[in-house]
Design a protein around this motif. Structure first.
Motif, PDB file in Angstrom:
ATOM      1  N   MET A   1       1.100  -1.119   0.127  1.00  0.00           N
ATOM      2  CA  MET A   1      -0.119   0.313  -0.061  1.00  0.00           C
ATOM      3  C   MET A   1       1.105   1.588   0.304  1.00  0.00           C
ATOM      4  O   MET A   1       0.457   2.227  -0.984  1.00  0.00           O
ATOM      5  N   ILE A   2       1.962   1.541   1.000  1.00  0.00           N
ATOM      6  CA  ILE A   2       2.663   2.488   0.880  1.00  0.00           C
ATOM      7  C   ILE A   2       3.774   2.835  -0.447  1.00  0.00           C
ATOM      8  O   ILE A   2       3.831   3.517  -1.035  1.00  0.00           O
ATOM      9  N   ALA A   3       3.896   1.773  -0.766  1.00  0.00           N
ATOM     10  CA  ALA A   3       4.623   1.780  -1.989  1.00  0.00           C
ATOM     11  C   ALA A   3       3.979   2.018  -3.121  1.00  0.00           C
ATOM     12  O   ALA A   3       4.627   2.967  -4.234  1.00  0.00           O
ATOM     13  N   SER A   4       2.913   1.418  -3.563  1.00  0.00           N
ATOM     14  CA  SER A   4       1.893   2.204  -4.128  1.00  0.00           C
ATOM     15  C   SER A   4       1.347   3.328  -4.147  1.00  0.00           C
ATOM     16  O   SER A   4       0.995   4.217  -5.107  1.00  0.00           O
ATOM     17  N   ALA A   5       1.409   4.116  -2.699  1.00  0.00           N
ATOM     18  CA  ALA A   5       0.753   5.277  -2.895  1.00  0.00           C
ATOM     19  C   ALA A   5       2.351   5.706  -2.849  1.00  0.00           C
ATOM     20  O   ALA A   5       1.985   7.359  -3.606  1.00  0.00           O
ATOM     21  N   ILE A   6       3.268   5.905  -2.595  1.00  0.00           N
ATOM     22  CA  ILE A   6       4.066   6.697  -3.920  1.00  0.00           C
ATOM     23  C   ILE A   6       4.813   6.816  -5.180  1.00  0.00           C
ATOM     24  O   ILE A   6       4.627   7.998  -5.547  1.00  0.00           O
ATOM     25  N   VAL A   7       4.053   5.628  -5.058  1.00  0.00           N
ATOM     26  CA  VAL A   7       4.870   5.390  -7.064  1.00  0.00           C
ATOM     27  C   VAL A   7       3.634   5.989  -7.514  1.00  0.00           C
ATOM     28  O   VAL A   7       3.996   6.832  -8.800  1.00  0.00           O
ATOM     29  N   THR A   8       2.199   6.241  -7.366  1.00  0.00           N
ATOM     30  CA  THR A   8       1.377   6.505  -7.620  1.00  0.00           C
ATOM     31  C   THR A   8       1.693   8.414  -7.993  1.00  0.00           C
ATOM     32  O   THR A   8       1.899   9.089  -8.663  1.00  0.00           O
ATOM     33  N   VAL A   9       1.930   9.044  -6.326  1.00  0.00           N
ATOM     34  CA  VAL A   9       2.322  10.516  -6.509  1.00  0.00           C
ATOM     35  C   VAL A   9       3.230  10.672  -7.269  1.00  0.00           C
ATOM     36  O   VAL A   9       2.957  11.691  -8.337  1.00  0.00           O
ATOM     37  N   ALA A  10       4.849   9.714  -7.518  1.00  0.00           N
ATOM     38  CA  ALA A  10       5.587  10.584  -8.120  1.00  0.00           C
ATOM     39  C   ALA A  10       4.888  10.205  -9.848  1.00  0.00           C
ATOM     40  O   ALA A  10       5.606  11.057 -10.139  1.00  0.00           O
ATOM     41  N   CYS A  11       4.504   9.461  -9.861  1.00  0.00           N
ATOM     42  CA  CYS A  11       4.164   9.458 -11.520  1.00  0.00           C
ATOM     43  C   CYS A  11       2.891  10.751 -11.756  1.00  0.00           C
ATOM     44  O   CYS A  11       3.769  11.070 -13.213  1.00  0.00           O
ATOM     45  N   CYS A  12       1.904  10.808 -11.083  1.00  0.00           N
ATOM     46  CA  CYS A  12       1.943  12.408 -11.063  1.00  0.00           C
ATOM     47  C   CYS A  12       2.325  13.669 -10.935  1.00  0.00           C
ATOM     48  O   CYS A  12       1.594  14.537 -11.612  1.00  0.00           O
ATOM     49  N   LEU A  13       2.413  13.831  -9.886  1.00  0.00           N
ATOM     50  CA  LEU A  13       3.608  14.635  -9.950  1.00  0.00           C
ATOM     51  C   LEU A  13       4.383  14.782 -11.124  1.00  0.00           C
ATOM     52  O   LEU A  13       4.917  16.093 -12.036  1.00  0.00           O
ATOM     53  N   ALA A  14       4.696  13.727 -11.696  1.00  0.00           N
ATOM     54  CA  ALA A  14       6.333  14.244 -13.047  1.00  0.00           C
ATOM     55  C   ALA A  14       5.518  13.945 -14.732  1.00  0.00           C
ATOM     56  O   ALA A  14       6.006  14.235 -15.077  1.00  0.00           O
ATOM     57  N   ALA A  15       4.421  14.079 -14.149  1.00  0.00           N
ATOM     58  CA  ALA A  15       3.174  14.534 -15.784  1.00  0.00           C
ATOM     59  C   ALA A  15       2.914  15.167 -15.847  1.00  0.00           C
ATOM     60  O   ALA A  15       2.875  15.497 -17.007  1.00  0.00           O
ATOM     61  N   GLY A  16       3.473  16.109 -14.919  1.00  0.00           N
ATOM     62  CA  GLY A  16       2.797  17.630 -14.294  1.00  0.00           C
ATOM     63  C   GLY A  16       1.868  18.626 -14.705  1.00  0.00           C
ATOM     64  O   GLY A  16       0.914  17.585 -15.213  1.00  0.00           O
ATOM     65  N   ARG A  17       1.885  19.915 -15.753  1.00  0.00           N
ATOM     66  CA  ARG A  17       0.400  20.119 -16.234  1.00  0.00           C
ATOM     67  C   ARG A  17      -0.613  18.896 -17.041  1.00  0.00           C
ATOM     68  O   ARG A  17      -1.288  19.395 -17.250  1.00  0.00           O
ATOM     69  N   SER A  18      -0.116  18.278 -17.221  1.00  0.00           N
ATOM     70  CA  SER A  18      -0.421  16.603 -18.196  1.00  0.00           C
ATOM     71  C   SER A  18      -2.044  16.461 -16.942  1.00  0.00           C
ATOM     72  O   SER A  18      -3.598  16.013 -17.499  1.00  0.00           O
ATOM     73  N   VAL A  19      -2.055  17.169 -15.892  1.00  0.00           N
ATOM     74  CA  VAL A  19      -2.900  15.989 -14.900  1.00  0.00           C
ATOM     75  C   VAL A  19      -3.310  17.442 -13.995  1.00  0.00           C
ATOM     76  O   VAL A  19      -2.393  18.049 -13.047  1.00  0.00           O
ATOM     77  N   PRO A  20      -4.622  18.091 -14.369  1.00  0.00           N
ATOM     78  CA  PRO A  20      -5.178  19.113 -13.706  1.00  0.00           C
ATOM     79  C   PRO A  20      -5.016  19.060 -11.818  1.00  0.00           C
ATOM     80  O   PRO A  20      -5.038  17.903 -11.202  1.00  0.00           O
ATOM     81  N   TRP A  21      -4.883  20.360 -11.172  1.00  0.00           N
ATOM     82  CA  TRP A  21      -5.006  20.448  -9.637  1.00  0.00           C
ATOM     83  C   TRP A  21      -5.347  19.484  -8.916  1.00  0.00           C
ATOM     84  O   TRP A  21      -5.501  19.076  -8.274  1.00  0.00           O
TER      85      TRP A  21
END
Length: 170
Positions: free
Chosen positions: A4-24
């Protein structure tokens, strides 16, 4: 519960790395889900933390789709909102049964014994199945092959895995 912790970290890292393609709206949803997953694991079954996480996840799901009409990211944000809702139901199931995610909880014992007598785990089960179906269906449809789309695919699967693990632990 390390998953669960690993998936949470991967999810946040990927979302933030995708930048502006993900809205706020999508970014806040992913961050709230990650904090909820990590908090519930670290709280070792405290029902107060599960209740707080459930309320935060509900609010995040509602905010996660605000103002997105016509946006290209609306499907991904709705997918995240569904993940937040399923996690909220799992959190409330933990409160209803007197505990959140207990460290070392047996993943396979999850909701099986409660399905006949308690509606909350049944709702969570339907939510997990819908989330999994949405994740699979979204990966089947054609996507542009960009670095951001690959990151968002990993984010989507990591979130789904985290929600499934959370569901199974309750």
């Amino acid at each position: 519960m390390v998953l669960m912790i690993a998936s949470a970290i991967v999810t946040v890292a990927c979302c933030l790395a995708a930048g502006r393609s993900v809205p706020w709206q999508g970014r806040q949803s992913v961050i709230v889900m990650a904090f909820a997953m990590i908090g519930m694991v670290l709280a070792a079954g405290d029902p107060r933390v599960a209740l707080l996480a459930g309320v935060a996840l509900l609010a995040s799901a509602m905010l996660g789709t605000a103002g997105l009409r016509g946006a290209t990211a609306v499907r991904a944000c709705c997918h995240r909102a569904l993940g937040s809702l399923v996690m909220a139901v799992c959190s409330f199931a933990g409160v209803a049964h007197g505990a959140g995610v207990a460290p070392g909880a047996e993943v396979l014992s999850g909701h099986g014994p409660h399905l006949g007598t308690d509606a909350v785990p049944g709702i969570a089960t339907v939510g997990v199945l819908l989330l999994l179906a949405w994740t699979v269906a979204d990966r089947i449809r054609p996507h542009p092959r960009t670095a951001a789309s690959r990151l968002l695919a990993v984010e989507s699967w990591a979130m789904t895995v985290g929600v499934i693990v959370m569901w199974a632990a309750h």
